[in-house]
Motif scaffolding. Sequence first.
Motif, PDB file in Angstrom:
ATOM      1  N   SER A   1       0.827  -1.204   0.000  1.00 38.69           N
ATOM      2  CA  SER A   1       0.000   0.000   0.000  1.00 38.69           C
ATOM      3  C   SER A   1       0.864   1.258   0.000  1.00 38.69           C
ATOM      4  CB  SER A   1      -0.916   0.025   1.221  1.00 38.69           C
ATOM      5  OG  SER A   1      -0.189   0.380   2.384  1.00 38.69           O
ATOM      6  N   TYR A   2       0.297   2.328  -0.515  1.00 40.51           N
ATOM      7  CA  TYR A   2       0.975   3.623  -0.496  1.00 40.51           C
ATOM      8  C   TYR A   2       1.286   4.035   0.936  1.00 40.51           C
ATOM      9  CZ  TYR A   2       1.829   8.568  -1.623  1.00 40.51           C
ATOM     10  OH  TYR A   2       2.393   9.806  -1.765  1.00 40.51           O
ATOM     11  N   GLY A   3       0.331   3.808   1.822  1.00 39.84           N
ATOM     12  CA  GLY A   3       0.496   4.236   3.200  1.00 39.84           C
ATOM     13  C   GLY A   3       1.602   3.521   3.942  1.00 39.84           C
ATOM     14  N   THR A   4       1.878   2.266   3.601  1.00 40.42           N
ATOM     15  CA  THR A   4       2.936   1.524   4.283  1.00 40.42           C
ATOM     16  C   THR A   4       4.274   2.221   4.134  1.00 40.42           C
ATOM     17  OG1 THR A   4       1.804  -0.591   4.012  1.00 40.42           O
ATOM     18  CG2 THR A   4       4.186  -0.669   4.340  1.00 40.42           C
ATOM     19  N   GLN A   5       4.554   2.696   2.936  1.00 44.25           N
ATOM     20  CA  GLN A   5       5.871   3.264   2.671  1.00 44.25           C
ATOM     21  C   GLN A   5       5.898   4.775   2.681  1.00 44.25           C
ATOM     22  OE1 GLN A   5       7.930   1.248  -0.418  1.00 44.25           O
ATOM     23  NE2 GLN A   5       9.628   2.674  -0.498  1.00 44.25           N
TER      24      GLN A   5
END
Length: 545
Positions: free
Chosen positions: A298-302
């Motif tokens: 996910s975008y949010g993970t990184q």
Amino acid sequence: MKTKNILIAGLVASTALAMTSCGSDYLETSPSESVSTGQAVGSTTNAYKALNGIAKTMSTQQYAWSQGCAGEDRIISLYENYPSQDYIYNYYAAGWGPIMNIQYNTRNNTSYAAYPWYYYYTIIGQANSIICNINNATGPESEKNFDKASALTYRAYGYEKLLHYYCPRWKESGNGSAEGLPLRVDESTGDLAPSTMAEVYQQIYKDCEDAIALFQSSDFNRSSSEIWIANENVAHAVYARAALTREDYSTALAQAKLARQGYPLMSNAEYQSGFCKPTSEWIFGSYGDATENLWYWSYGTQYSCNGYYANNTPCGGGAMYKGLYDQIPNNDARKALFITEDKFPEFDIYNKANVNQTYAFVSGKDMRDAVYSYINRLWASSGVSSMAMPYQAGYFYLGGQMKFYVFDTPGVGYLPFIRSSEMVLIEAEANYFLGNASAAQASLVELNATSGRNPEYTCTLTGDALWNEIMNYRCFELWGEGFGYSDYKRWGRAISRKTLANGGNAHAAIAIDIPASASNSWIWAVPQHETDYNKGYSTGNETME
């Protein structure tokens, strides 16, 4: 020899068209995938689920590709943020330098050239299956009209995005006579020559116009929470984007105004709520609930300030380029979301005891403590205090952002694709080029002062100074949302990044000048897999190194 990777232009349209047959209640409204084309559009109910399947494609890992190839997540990060002027991710700069420096665009035999092509033609193929079969579906005519209109909008969205990557700037296209894209508007998968850019834009316009008429003839609509389903506002917004890129400013202005009706600009409190749940101005975005967790893809993970990477590794969560944030007033509520030196005047950022000069992260204990204290106060006093605190790993980069959060681990959150702020900025840009300076100024005042983001903002600028103001505020407002590369490309604006020692905050590996003419004028090469498979392209396409 044809391999699975060659099947790009004519992707199997039933993939990700609809939902699993599982009976979980949430599946009735949240994106999922996996039934046959016939089932997917056999009824208006299933066709609506097929729209969810398209939305699922936009926010899920495509397993034929490398990790992180998860639809818009990948496009926003790798194809827009990384190679932009204003998004800095210094921890990865040495390894990702060729992508960040726009040096892979001319190589047609890499996965980087192929992925956007594969991904957006997947969406186009899925939309075509709905468009071509919905008339035979059972169900109310009103629902048929909505389903078809939404599919037309997704198709227009896919082609509009492809133009940014694989085609020249409009001003360099010979009024649209340059090679465009293969226009697939049915379920065929055979050879097809590329249409001109003008023809592709004509199709986008037509799709949006047809979609708008169908939406208006339907009394059916998505629920207010289903931002991942394209509705009439999304169709107007895609139309406005295409017209802006085509330099058709009258159309862009008219469509942008229509796109944001019913989606008022966010309050400051909403703006500071983490960009991970829809607010009043999210017109279109991803599904991002924990029920369909993308985990490490996910975008949010990184790239969020409190996701897995920022809270467990030295990576940080992305930073704004110093050359941009230096131009934004210190009293701007949005600037509060970035680690900028104006907040710490007692520290000299050019002193190596305070800031690492290579990576631009805070190294001195006293300054780290001051930054941590600032972040803690901001987190505790805003709408993100119910979420994990950002940057728990203790690495604070100059320009580091607190704009994007996640509300569950390791990176769960929604992402905005289209906001009404973008439409206001389209209005400003369109009015500027139409010679309506006062109207362009008024749009900037609406975005900044009327919204409360900077109540003291005024604008009396004209000429080049007004144009620079419009560009700067577009870069600032939409930072990290996936516009950095495409905006600079269509503007024909060179990139110039500098190290901290030279007044910027970029790693030396990416502290370079990139003229608008570099790397085939920033045009991604049509992937070799496409030209090998689709004989509609002329023969003799050599592999470029």
